[in-house]
Design a protein around this motif. Sequence first.
Motif, PDB file in Angstrom:
ATOM      1  N   LEU A  71      -7.350  -3.404  -5.962  1.00 56.47           N
ATOM      2  CA  LEU A  71      -6.793  -3.007  -4.673  1.00 56.47           C
ATOM      3  C   LEU A  71      -5.417  -3.625  -4.459  1.00 56.47           C
ATOM      4  N   ALA A  72      -5.287  -4.864  -4.905  1.00 53.79           N
ATOM      5  CA  ALA A  72      -4.046  -5.598  -4.649  1.00 53.79           C
ATOM      6  C   ALA A  72      -2.850  -4.935  -5.311  1.00 53.79           C
ATOM      7  N   GLN A  73      -3.133  -4.084  -6.283  1.00 53.95           N
ATOM      8  CA  GLN A  73      -2.005  -3.414  -6.937  1.00 53.95           C
ATOM      9  C   GLN A  73      -1.364  -2.368  -6.046  1.00 53.95           C
ATOM     10  N   LEU A  89     -10.182 -12.354  15.900  1.00 57.01           N
ATOM     11  CA  LEU A  89      -9.525 -11.178  16.452  1.00 57.01           C
ATOM     12  C   LEU A  89      -9.554 -10.062  15.432  1.00 57.01           C
ATOM     13  N   TRP A  90     -10.350  -9.087  15.721  1.00 60.23           N
ATOM     14  CA  TRP A  90     -10.574  -8.004  14.755  1.00 60.23           C
ATOM     15  C   TRP A  90      -9.405  -7.064  14.715  1.00 60.23           C
ATOM     16  N   HIS A  91      -9.010  -6.711  13.535  1.00 61.74           N
ATOM     17  CA  HIS A  91      -8.048  -5.619  13.355  1.00 61.74           C
ATOM     18  C   HIS A  91      -8.567  -4.746  12.261  1.00 61.74           C
ATOM     19  N   SER A  92      -8.690  -3.500  12.581  1.00 61.35           N
ATOM     20  CA  SER A  92      -9.168  -2.589  11.532  1.00 61.35           C
ATOM     21  C   SER A  92      -8.060  -2.292  10.572  1.00 61.35           C
ATOM     22  N   ARG A  93      -8.464  -2.129   9.332  1.00 64.01           N
ATOM     23  CA  ARG A  93      -7.502  -1.749   8.327  1.00 64.01           C
ATOM     24  C   ARG A  93      -7.142  -0.293   8.534  1.00 64.01           C
ATOM     25  N   VAL A  94      -5.912   0.032   8.327  1.00 63.24           N
ATOM     26  CA  VAL A  94      -5.508   1.434   8.465  1.00 63.24           C
ATOM     27  C   VAL A  94      -5.859   2.157   7.173  1.00 63.24           C
ATOM     28  N   ARG A  95      -6.542   3.260   7.321  1.00 64.74           N
ATOM     29  CA  ARG A  95      -6.986   3.975   6.116  1.00 64.74           C
ATOM     30  C   ARG A  95      -6.241   5.286   6.028  1.00 64.74           C
ATOM     31  N   LYS A  96      -5.867   5.633   4.791  1.00 62.08           N
ATOM     32  CA  LYS A  96      -5.303   6.966   4.584  1.00 62.08           C
ATOM     33  C   LYS A  96      -6.286   7.689   3.689  1.00 62.08           C
ATOM     34  N   TYR A  97      -7.207   8.398   4.348  1.00 62.40           N
ATOM     35  CA  TYR A  97      -8.342   8.941   3.607  1.00 62.40           C
ATOM     36  C   TYR A  97      -7.920   9.873   2.487  1.00 62.40           C
ATOM     37  N   GLU A  98      -6.943  10.722   2.775  1.00 60.19           N
ATOM     38  CA  GLU A  98      -6.486  11.691   1.782  1.00 60.19           C
ATOM     39  C   GLU A  98      -6.046  10.997   0.510  1.00 60.19           C
ATOM     40  N   ALA A  99      -5.169   9.990   0.733  1.00 63.42           N
ATOM     41  CA  ALA A  99      -4.594   9.295  -0.417  1.00 63.42           C
ATOM     42  C   ALA A  99      -5.677   8.561  -1.191  1.00 63.42           C
ATOM     43  N   GLU A 100      -6.579   7.929  -0.430  1.00 60.23           N
ATOM     44  CA  GLU A 100      -7.650   7.187  -1.097  1.00 60.23           C
ATOM     45  C   GLU A 100      -8.489   8.114  -1.937  1.00 60.23           C
ATOM     46  N   ASN A 126      -7.641  10.916  -3.261  1.00 63.14           N
ATOM     47  CA  ASN A 126      -6.909  11.328  -4.463  1.00 63.14           C
ATOM     48  C   ASN A 126      -6.893  10.231  -5.505  1.00 63.14           C
ATOM     49  N   ALA A 127      -6.744   8.993  -4.991  1.00 66.28           N
ATOM     50  CA  ALA A 127      -6.680   7.874  -5.936  1.00 66.28           C
ATOM     51  C   ALA A 127      -8.006   7.690  -6.650  1.00 66.28           C
ATOM     52  N   CYS A 128      -9.083   7.875  -5.864  1.00 64.40           N
ATOM     53  CA  CYS A 128     -10.408   7.636  -6.441  1.00 64.40           C
ATOM     54  C   CYS A 128     -10.842   8.755  -7.361  1.00 64.40           C
ATOM     55  N   ARG A 129     -10.399   9.953  -7.067  1.00 71.20           N
ATOM     56  CA  ARG A 129     -10.933  11.114  -7.786  1.00 71.20           C
ATOM     57  C   ARG A 129     -10.589  11.002  -9.265  1.00 71.20           C
ATOM     58  N   ALA A 130     -11.572  11.195 -10.057  1.00 70.09           N
ATOM     59  CA  ALA A 130     -11.335  11.183 -11.494  1.00 70.09           C
ATOM     60  C   ALA A 130     -10.473  12.383 -11.828  1.00 70.09           C
ATOM     61  N   GLU A 131      -9.853  12.306 -12.957  1.00 66.21           N
ATOM     62  CA  GLU A 131      -9.000  13.403 -13.350  1.00 66.21           C
ATOM     63  C   GLU A 131      -9.823  14.687 -13.339  1.00 66.21           C
TER      64      GLU A 131
END
Lengths: 968, 297
Positions: free
Chosen positions: A946-948, A5-16, A18-23
């Motif tokens: 990710l688990a953090q 039973l597939w469930h897509s993960r909910v993504r918050k693109y904005e936050a991701e 920001n998190a990924c962007r290097a300083e």
Amino acid sequence: MAAVLWHSRVRKYEAELNACRAESVAVDISDYHPLKPIMVTESKSRRNARRGSTSSTTSSSSSSSTAAADPLSSLLDGTDPLSLFAAASSDVPTLTHSASAGELGRRRRDREEEAVGLDFEPWAAKRVEILARFTTTEKLSINLFMGSDKGKASSPSSAVSEKVRTRLEELDDLEEGSQRELLNLSQQDYVNRIDELNQSLKEAWASDQKVKALKIVIQCSKLLSDTAVIQFYPSKFVLITDILDTFGRLVYERIWTMCSDPNPLPEGFSPDDVNDTAKETCLNWFFKIASIRELIPRLYVEAAILKCNRFLSRSGIQETLPRLTAMIRGIGDPLVAVYARAYLCRVGMVVAPHLKDCLNKNFFDLLATFRQIHGDSVQNQLGLQRVETPVYLTLYSPAIHWILQCVSYRAPEALLTEMMERCKNLGNNALLLNSVMWAFRAEFIATRTTDFIAMIKQCDEAGFPKHLLFGSLGRSLASADPAEAERLSILNDAWKVITKIRSPQDYISCAEIWVEFTCRHFTKREVNAVMADIIKHMTPDRAFEDAYPQLQSVIKKILTYFHDFSVLFSMERFLPFLDMFQKDSVRVEVCRSIMEVFIKHQQEPTRDPVILNALLHVCKTMHDSVNSLTLEDEKRSLAQLINGFIRLVSFGRDFEQQLSFCVEARATFCNLEPVIIQLIHTVNQLAMETRRVMKGNHSRKTAAFVRACAAYSFITIPSLTSIFSRLNLYLLSGQVALANQCLSQADAFLKAAVSVLPEVPRNISVEGKQRSSEGLLLDFINNFMATLLVVPDHPEQGVLYLVRGLLNMVQDYTWEENSNAKVKVYLSAIPLLAAMSQESYLYTIPKVDSNETLYGGDPKFMAEINKLCDTLIGQVLDHLQALGNGEVLRKQSTLAFSVFNALLAHGDLRNNKLNQLAVKLWNLSHKHGHCDTRASVRTLEHIKHLAQQPELSHLSETIPRLSLQSRA
Amino acid sequence: MSVNLDVRLKRANKVYHEGEILAGVVVLISKEAVQHQGISLTMEGVVNLQLSSKSVGVFEAFYNSVKPIQLITSNIEVVKPGKVPSGKTEIPFEFPLQAKGNKVLYETYHGVFVNIQYTLRCDMKRSLLAKDLSKTCEFMIHCQPQKAKVLPSPLDFTIAPDTLQNVRERSSLPKFLIRGHLNTTNCVITQPLAGELVVESSAVAIKSIELQLVRVETCGCAEGYARDATEIQNIQIAEGDVCHGLPIPIYMVFPRLFTCPTLETTNFKVEFEVNVVIVLHDDHLITENFPLKLCRV
């Protein structure tokens, strides 16, 4: 396998994001650009470049303006590495050879030739020209008597032994087969024979048969006294003097090597440095040559080894040259004499360029014997050979040109004036006049143009052809400018004569030269008049058919001076002129050169109807030349030219007209696929441009226009044969339509793309080779799916109509056997579906409502997506299982790992089933030890990372269950 | 077993004068040591005289040739019988060039009836089993420069139908006029014969103009003397119908060996002449003869 039973993960693109962007570091965009330092480096010399690159990274620099130049073009001007290399290599070869004494000799000679200077047109250039120009179809003969040469003063010691000797000699001769007369040779045979002789000369020399070598040379130069088949004489001269040059070089180098023991002679050696043996040998050569019976061989052979005088005395050359010059007076035939003079000047220029007097003397002697040309014996000969006087006179040109070129080279103005005066005073001097104009400095001629025209007018009509005279004059004027005030009268005077030339060939060869002068100094009015005149002369009897090269060169000259195409096409006669090119290949060639100039020099896009009409006509001609036999390359380059034209057409804000231009162009250029593609791009660009102008808000009118653009693309694309061009253009046009809020059009495009998919062949030919199309197809599908995210569902079709359609096509497509491609498509559909199930999409198109808004997260919609995912995963897992049976465990492992990654990235692993599946997949991928351990380790680390995050903390429970292979 | 025997003179041009020393080396090249019965050198200068078959009968010419005149002769033993080591051996030698008695060393001259030749012969005598080896080399003698100054004797000439002798039918001759000059008839042998020639007019086209160098050899013998003129060389100075009124250079280098300073002795004479030969297109041949006096300075 039971459905997961597939469930897509909910993504918050904005936050991701920001998190990924290097300083982020604040960098001024205008200041920093990753490519900029490179551009600076290339456009400046290396030392500057280093400074430039450092400054551009540290602080704002002013060098941005230099960097703005096209890096390619700036690379090419000035410091083009190829041309630099070529320039450097021109004097390298002599150095790369081993420095044997012979080479040294050669190098010396090179050096001395340099003393003459680069502005002196070398003989080698003339040589080819003469050979090409003076040809014959008549039969030639070579008469060689290698046998007992009585003139060679080889008188033996007694009368009795003389007989024996002659007999022995005759025997020898029979062996050599050297007494022979070769008759009925065609020109090519003749050339081959002479070549053979040249070869046997070298062989004889190499095998130490010096006497035989000398005999060959003597016999060859004897051929020069024979003026049978007189039209061929200049070429014969060229061929035979080649042999003489070879001989001269051989003798010189031999004597040179004799003195180079133990040390090679210094550069500017004096006779004192030469040892006695070498001197004796040298002297021997001169004595031998001095006893040659016939005048002409004696003269030529001595001239050939003129340079050897350097071994004997300082003043040798200086004394010999005048003597040889005087000796030529003994040659009765004026043609033979003038070529002998040319040879002497040629040798003189190489060996002792500073001895000008001798050159002058040669010329004055030539003038003194000039009347011979019109003498009885010459006329008799011409009658016998049925050669007309004008033709005969042109035979002199190369020799006289050469003599005058030598004489006038760096000669003071006064001397030239004197020479000219002398020529003027001779009767019937057209021949000389011609050579004077040909050989003297162009500036010299240019300042006296009016005089020359007057002189030409006085010339006898029956003698030297006048068009050649005007041709020579025009040639000088093409490179030097006469006084401003005289120009018009010069042109008028000259053209008055030229236009009277009756033979179209003569006319065009002369007119061609004068076109340059006209273009250089006058406006379109005069050029137009000239073209009109040419058309008038060349049209009767289709004379232009024989003059394509000249006509082509006329066009080229006009194009070099007129870059403004509105001026060019406003000349009424330009297009009629083009109409004279009726042979297809030539016609296309001309069109091509026009287009090249246009693309090169037209800076701004144009809408000038005159230019457009004319160029469209030109391009159409090019296009129409394409047929089934045309080569691919040819088509490509034609298409490139036409594309260049299309890109330069712009009607500014008048978009509708631009579109109608495209319609017209499509009709005109339907055979060239690249042009059609270009047109579609142009139209798409037009649509986007409209959108930009309207700032995204289309009025009713612009909306209709944009739809018209889409319609244009839609009906044009199917005519393409290349399947991938079609696919990509459908996609692109769909995107454009979408961006312009033409939903149904976009739908149609995408639908068309999907329906075309099954037609994609498994192999396509790329540059003549068969390649699998799989990679391209996968790329396209991925790209396509990325677009599908924002395409709203059609209200009358079912949910996710396009995605389903695509997947169905993928399912039905006959993929290559043993290929994962289908599964890969399924796998990449999962991220799409996952992205579709988000509340707000990663990207949207302004003013277009995507499914997110249409469905607003409707659970039915979500369920539909999940069901689709389930099916996909089911398919993938089936495939995985199938892989487990064969010998393809590695494939299985890789695939399992990518499925795992997809789950990790897009699935909601809080769901137990999904979680279990993920763990299973991980283990499957590690089961047979085909896994890339490093990738696994990195993945694990990523998961820990990710688990953090609070919303993904559930992952930390999964981690212990993922074991690494190495530990297993 | 091959031995290479060679005589090399010191001077590259092999030219010597009376009173000088003829020096050089005998060169022996052999891979092994050579046993020999002695090596000797013979230097000889001879004048050979021959009677032409024209002046005396054919047989006399053949058998009755005049006795050669020896000018110089000398013989030395270079090496006593023994062994020459392997490799290259050079044995230097010297001959004084001194004429026999009150004779003079005439200049080397190769003619038809008179030959003046100087040779140097090296002989290597060997045991019965091996062939004797011999090597001859010619060297040149130039006579002593003449003491008196050569007086230039320029000569102008005109050739026209009425200046000719030995004409069979004067009426059939075409009209022509040729003028010219020789810079000198007293020629220095090392300098070319020079002058100029102008074709002033010619009714018939000219085919060729040539310079014919002729030797005149006179041999005295018991029956009197024989005088014969033969061609040494023929040099074309004009080919075809040359431009009228324009001077054409006369230029001829005297060939080495075949010419020598004009020589007059009790037994023989060697003299030289030059003919200017004009060939017309109708194959008329016009010759003008000029005696020359050659000398060496």
